[in-house]
Design a protein around this motif. Structure first.
Motif, PDB file in Angstrom:
ATOM      1  N   SER A   1      58.378  73.136  12.424  1.00 28.34           N
ATOM      2  CA  SER A   1      58.306  73.619  11.039  1.00 28.34           C
ATOM      3  C   SER A   1      59.340  72.908  10.155  1.00 28.34           C
ATOM      4  O   SER A   1      59.669  73.372   9.068  1.00 28.34           O
ATOM      5  CB  SER A   1      58.525  75.134  10.991  1.00 28.34           C
ATOM      6  N   GLU A   2      59.843  71.759  10.638  1.00 24.22           N
ATOM      7  CA  GLU A   2      60.774  70.964   9.832  1.00 24.22           C
ATOM      8  C   GLU A   2      60.098  70.578   8.506  1.00 24.22           C
ATOM      9  O   GLU A   2      58.904  70.254   8.476  1.00 24.22           O
ATOM     10  CB  GLU A   2      61.157  69.689  10.582  1.00 24.22           C
ATOM     11  N   PRO A   3      60.860  70.554   7.392  1.00 24.11           N
ATOM     12  CA  PRO A   3      60.260  70.183   6.095  1.00 24.11           C
ATOM     13  C   PRO A   3      59.548  68.828   6.123  1.00 24.11           C
ATOM     14  O   PRO A   3      58.467  68.684   5.538  1.00 24.11           O
ATOM     15  CB  PRO A   3      61.471  70.158   5.153  1.00 24.11           C
ATOM     16  N   PHE A   4      60.102  67.837   6.816  1.00 23.92           N
ATOM     17  CA  PHE A   4      59.448  66.523   6.814  1.00 23.92           C
ATOM     18  C   PHE A   4      58.098  66.571   7.539  1.00 23.92           C
ATOM     19  O   PHE A   4      57.223  65.738   7.288  1.00 23.92           O
ATOM     20  CB  PHE A   4      60.367  65.433   7.400  1.00 23.92           C
ATOM     21  N   ILE A   5      57.928  67.583   8.427  1.00 23.49           N
ATOM     22  CA  ILE A   5      56.627  67.762   9.097  1.00 23.49           C
ATOM     23  C   ILE A   5      55.672  68.518   8.174  1.00 23.49           C
ATOM     24  O   ILE A   5      54.545  68.081   7.930  1.00 23.49           O
ATOM     25  CB  ILE A   5      56.791  68.516  10.431  1.00 23.49           C
ATOM     26  N   THR A   6      56.123  69.652   7.646  1.00 23.13           N
ATOM     27  CA  THR A   6      55.242  70.478   6.811  1.00 23.13           C
ATOM     28  C   THR A   6      54.853  69.749   5.519  1.00 23.13           C
ATOM     29  O   THR A   6      53.770  69.958   4.986  1.00 23.13           O
ATOM     30  CB  THR A   6      55.893  71.834   6.472  1.00 23.13           C
ATOM     31  N   GLU A   7      55.739  68.871   5.044  1.00 25.71           N
ATOM     32  CA  GLU A   7      55.434  68.089   3.835  1.00 25.71           C
ATOM     33  C   GLU A   7      54.685  66.791   4.166  1.00 25.71           C
ATOM     34  O   GLU A   7      54.393  65.992   3.282  1.00 25.71           O
ATOM     35  CB  GLU A   7      56.731  67.781   3.074  1.00 25.71           C
ATOM     36  N   ARG A   8      54.404  66.589   5.468  1.00 29.51           N
ATOM     37  CA  ARG A   8      53.587  65.467   5.954  1.00 29.51           C
ATOM     38  C   ARG A   8      54.147  64.104   5.595  1.00 29.51           C
ATOM     39  O   ARG A   8      53.415  63.140   5.345  1.00 29.51           O
ATOM     40  CB  ARG A   8      52.141  65.605   5.459  1.00 29.51           C
ATOM     41  N   VAL A   9      55.475  64.011   5.566  1.00 30.02           N
ATOM     42  CA  VAL A   9      56.146  62.767   5.179  1.00 30.02           C
ATOM     43  C   VAL A   9      55.773  61.621   6.120  1.00 30.02           C
ATOM     44  O   VAL A   9      55.555  60.486   5.680  1.00 30.02           O
ATOM     45  CB  VAL A   9      57.683  62.972   5.175  1.00 30.02           C
ATOM     46  N   LEU A  10      55.688  61.914   7.408  1.00 26.91           N
ATOM     47  CA  LEU A  10      55.422  60.871   8.409  1.00 26.91           C
ATOM     48  C   LEU A  10      54.054  61.016   9.070  1.00 26.91           C
ATOM     49  O   LEU A  10      53.772  60.338  10.063  1.00 26.91           O
ATOM     50  CB  LEU A  10      56.515  60.883   9.491  1.00 26.91           C
ATOM     51  N   LYS A  11      53.222  61.897   8.545  1.00 25.52           N
ATOM     52  CA  LYS A  11      51.923  62.167   9.179  1.00 25.52           C
ATOM     53  C   LYS A  11      51.138  60.878   9.454  1.00 25.52           C
ATOM     54  O   LYS A  11      50.988  60.032   8.575  1.00 25.52           O
ATOM     55  CB  LYS A  11      51.082  63.087   8.280  1.00 25.52           C
ATOM     56  N   GLY A  12      50.666  60.749  10.698  1.00 22.89           N
ATOM     57  CA  GLY A  12      49.850  59.596  11.070  1.00 22.89           C
ATOM     58  C   GLY A  12      50.647  58.379  11.497  1.00 22.89           C
ATOM     59  O   GLY A  12      50.071  57.361  11.902  1.00 22.89           O
ATOM     60  N   LEU A  13      51.980  58.447  11.420  1.00 19.46           N
ATOM     61  CA  LEU A  13      52.815  57.298  11.802  1.00 19.46           C
ATOM     62  C   LEU A  13      52.964  57.229  13.321  1.00 19.46           C
ATOM     63  O   LEU A  13      53.413  58.179  13.958  1.00 19.46           O
ATOM     64  CB  LEU A  13      54.200  57.412  11.152  1.00 19.46           C
ATOM     65  N   SER A  14      52.581  56.099  13.897  1.00 17.27           N
ATOM     66  CA  SER A  14      52.732  55.888  15.346  1.00 17.27           C
ATOM     67  C   SER A  14      53.973  55.054  15.621  1.00 17.27           C
ATOM     68  O   SER A  14      54.271  54.104  14.881  1.00 17.27           O
ATOM     69  CB  SER A  14      51.515  55.144  15.910  1.00 17.27           C
ATOM     70  N   LEU A  15      54.673  55.405  16.677  1.00 16.61           N
ATOM     71  CA  LEU A  15      55.831  54.633  17.128  1.00 16.61           C
ATOM     72  C   LEU A  15      55.590  54.200  18.567  1.00 16.61           C
ATOM     73  O   LEU A  15      55.170  55.002  19.398  1.00 16.61           O
ATOM     74  CB  LEU A  15      57.111  55.477  17.041  1.00 16.61           C
ATOM     75  N   ARG A  16      55.860  52.931  18.869  1.00 17.76           N
ATOM     76  CA  ARG A  16      55.596  52.388  20.191  1.00 17.76           C
ATOM     77  C   ARG A  16      56.862  52.358  21.036  1.00 17.76           C
ATOM     78  O   ARG A  16      57.934  51.996  20.555  1.00 17.76           O
ATOM     79  CB  ARG A  16      55.051  50.949  20.083  1.00 17.76           C
ATOM     80  N   ASP A  17      56.714  52.714  22.302  1.00 19.40           N
ATOM     81  CA  ASP A  17      57.782  52.571  23.294  1.00 19.40           C
ATOM     82  C   ASP A  17      59.114  53.152  22.816  1.00 19.40           C
ATOM     83  O   ASP A  17      60.145  52.495  22.807  1.00 19.40           O
ATOM     84  CB  ASP A  17      57.948  51.093  23.660  1.00 19.40           C
ATOM     85  N   VAL A  18      59.073  54.417  22.407  1.00 26.84           N
ATOM     86  CA  VAL A  18      60.283  55.126  21.988  1.00 26.84           C
ATOM     87  C   VAL A  18      60.652  56.150  23.061  1.00 26.84           C
ATOM     88  O   VAL A  18      59.845  56.454  23.944  1.00 26.84           O
ATOM     89  CB  VAL A  18      60.073  55.831  20.633  1.00 26.84           C
ATOM     90  N   ALA A  19      61.853  56.664  22.994  1.00 28.92           N
ATOM     91  CA  ALA A  19      62.273  57.715  23.927  1.00 28.92           C
ATOM     92  C   ALA A  19      62.355  59.036  23.173  1.00 28.92           C
ATOM     93  O   ALA A  19      63.119  59.152  22.203  1.00 28.92           O
ATOM     94  CB  ALA A  19      63.617  57.377  24.557  1.00 28.92           C
ATOM     95  N   LEU A  20      61.568  59.999  23.616  1.00 31.42           N
ATOM     96  CA  LEU A  20      61.584  61.341  23.030  1.00 31.42           C
ATOM     97  C   LEU A  20      62.204  62.281  24.053  1.00 31.42           C
ATOM     98  O   LEU A  20      61.820  62.262  25.225  1.00 31.42           O
ATOM     99  CB  LEU A  20      60.164  61.780  22.677  1.00 31.42           C
TER     100      LEU A  20
END
Length: 418
Positions: free
Chosen positions: A201-220
Motif C-alpha cells: 500500500s506504499e504511495p508509489f504503488i497505489t499512485e502507479r508510479v512504476l506500474k508495468g516497469l520490469s527489472l532484470r536480474d535484481v535481488a529482492l
C-alpha cells in the motif's frame, strides 16, 4: 488378492497415483469432479507443462522451502530422473531449458496429459469424470469405499487423496481433501498463498508510479523486524498496480506470510537491489567514473544507462537529486544517497494476492501425520495423500510438479501393494 484402489482427483499427482497403482496390479478407479482430467495440469508451465527439473535431488529439495525434506524417502523410490524416464519411455521427447526446467519438446502440456490418459486406458483404470465424492466410508476402522454425491457407492480397500490445494479454484481445487483428512483426525496447517504476487500500500504503488516497469536480474529480499534478511532471490521482477510480481516476487511471497506471522506485524520490509553483483562501494565508484567522463551532462542523461529511465528518475527523486542538474554539481552525499537507493531501496509489503490468484497453496495436511515412505496416513490405515494437499510447497520451475509426481507415484504404489 488384488486390491481395489480409489484415487480421488485427476490432476498431476492423482494421474500418477492411478497409473502407478494399476501398474502394480491393483484394480483402480479414478474419480474426478471436473468433466475432464488434468484441468490444472494443462495450465502448468504457461500451458507447456514444466514436468520436472534436471537438478540433483538436494537442489530440488532446497527449492521446496516448505517442508521439502519430507520428500526424501519418496525421492528414493521415484526421483526426478525417473519422472523423465517415465515420459521418454512412453515416446515423449523432453528438452531442458534455463535453470534445469524440463519440458516436452512439443511445448504442449496436453502432450503430458495424453500420455497419462493412454496409460490409464492401457492399465484398464476405470475413470469417472463429473464424479464428486461426498464421503469416504469406514467400517470397524477400515476403509470400505466412497459414496458419491449422487448416492453411488464404490467399494475400495484403500483411497488415495489427490484433490489438490485451494489455488485455481476454477479448476475444481476447492479443498475437499482437507475435509476428508480432518474427518479422520488429521491436522490441517494454516493455508496461505505461495508463489503469489506481493501486495503493497506504499504511495508509489497505489499512485502507479512504476506500474508495468520490469527489472532484470535484481535481488529482492524480505527483512524481519530486526532488519535481518530472511530470504533474497536474484531474478527478474515487475511493478504492478497492487505491488510487485515476477519470478523474484513469487519466490519471496511465502516468506512475506511467514515473516508477518512470526514477527506479529501487518507489514514487512522488502529491499530491492538493482546491482546485486556489485558492492555499494563499487556502485559509488561507477557513479563517480561517469561524473568524471561527462561532468557537464545532466544527471538523467549522464546516468541513463545504469537502469531503466523510470526507475532512474524515481531513484533520483528518492535521493533528492534534481535530474536536470549537472553531474559535476553533485555532492558526495548525493552519490552516497543514490548508491544506497540502487543497492537497497526499501518498501513495505502487506501480504500477497489471495489463494485463488496464487500458483501454489502453502500449508495443508500435516506431514508429521503422514508416513514419508508410503504417503499413508498415520491416523487412518488405507488412506494415502499426495500432491498439493500435503503441507509442502516449492518454487515455480518444475519443483511443485516434481513433488506431485513423486508423492503420487509413492502413494499409488503403496496403496496397491501394502
Amino acid at each position: 488378492m488384488r486390491k481395489n484402489v480409489i484415487v480421488i482427483g485427476g490432476g498431476s499427482s492423482g494421474l500418477m497415483a492411478a497409473c502407478t497403482a494399476a501398474e502394480k496390479g491393483a484394480s483402480v478407479t479414478l474419480l474426478e469432479k471436473n468433466p475432464n482430467l488434468g484441468k490444472k495440469l494443462i495450465l502448468t508451465g504457461g500451458g507447456r507443462c514444466n514436468v520436472t527439473n534436471n537438478r540433483p535431488e538436494e537442489e530440488i529439495i532446497a527449492h521446496i522451502p516448505g517442508n521439502g525434506r519430507f520428500l526424501h524417502s519418496a525421492f528414493n523410490q521415484f526421483s526426478q530422473y525417473d519422472i523423465m524416464h517415465y515420459f521418454t519411455s512412453r515416446g515423449i521427447a523432453l528438452k531442458e531449458e534455463d535453470h534445469g526446467r524440463m519440458f516436452p519438446v512439443t511445448d504442449k502440456a496436453r502432450t503430458i496429459l495424453e500420455a497419462f490418459i493412454d496409460e490409464l486406458k492401457r492399465r484398464n483404470v476405470q475413470v469417472q469424470t463429473k464424479a464428486t465424492v461426498e464421503r469416504i466410508n469406514y467400517e470397524n476402522g477400515k476403509i470400505v469405499g466412497v459414496t458419491l454425491d449422487d448416492g453411488t457407492v464404490i467399494p475400495a480397500d484403500s483411497v488415495v487423496l489427490a484433490t489438490g490445494g485451494k489455488t485455481y479454484s476454477r479448476t475444481g481445487s476447492t479443498g475437499d481433501g482437507y475435509r476428508f483428512a480432518k474427518y479422520v483426525g488429521h491436522t490441517i496447517t494454516e493455508l496461505y498463498p505461495t508463489e503469489s504476487p506481493i501486495t503493497s500500500s506504499e504511495p508509489f504503488i497505489t499512485e502507479r508510479v512504476l506500474k508495468g516497469l520490469s527489472l532484470r536480474d535484481v535481488a529482492l529480499s524480505v527483512r524481519n523486524k530486526k532488519g535481518k534478511t530472511v530470504v533474497s532471490h536474484q531474478m527478474d521482477m515487475i511493478f504492478t498496480h497492487f505491488g510487485v510480481s515476477g519470478p523474484a516476487a513469487l519466490r519471496c511471497s511465502m516468506f512475506v506470510h511467514q515473516t508477518k506471522k512470526r514477527d506479529k506485524v501487518d507489514e514487512v520490509t522488502m529491499a530491492l537491489d538493482v546491482f546485486p553483483n556489485s558492492s555499494i562501494g563499487q556502485v559509488e565508484q561507477d557513479l563517480q567514473r561517469l561524473i568524471r567522463e561527462t561532468p557537464d551532462k545532466n544527471v538523467k542523461n549522464g546516468w541513463k544507462d545504469l537502469m531503466p529511465e523510470r526507475y532512474l528518475l524515481f531513484g533520483l527523486e528518492q535521493a533528492g537529486i534534481d535530474p536536470d542538474q549537472t553531474l559535476k554539481s553533485l555532492q558526495p552525499k548525493d552519490i552516497k544517497e543514490f548508491a544506497q537507493f540502487a543497492k537497497a531501496f526499501t518498501f513495505t509489503a502487506n501480504g500477497t494476492l489471495p489463494l485463488d490468484k496464487a500458483f501454489v497453496t502453502g500449508g495443508g495436511v500435516s506431514t508429521k501425520e503422514v508416513n514419508p515412505k508410503t504417503m499413508e496416513s498415520k491416523r487412518q490405515p488405507g488412506l494415502y495423500f499426495c500432491g498439493e494437499l500435503l503441507d509442502y510447497n516449492g518454487y515455480t520451475g518444475g519443483y511443485n510438479i516434481t513433488g506431485a509426481f513423486v508423492t503420487g507415484h509413492t502413494a499409488g504404489m503403496h496403496a496397491a501393494v501394502d
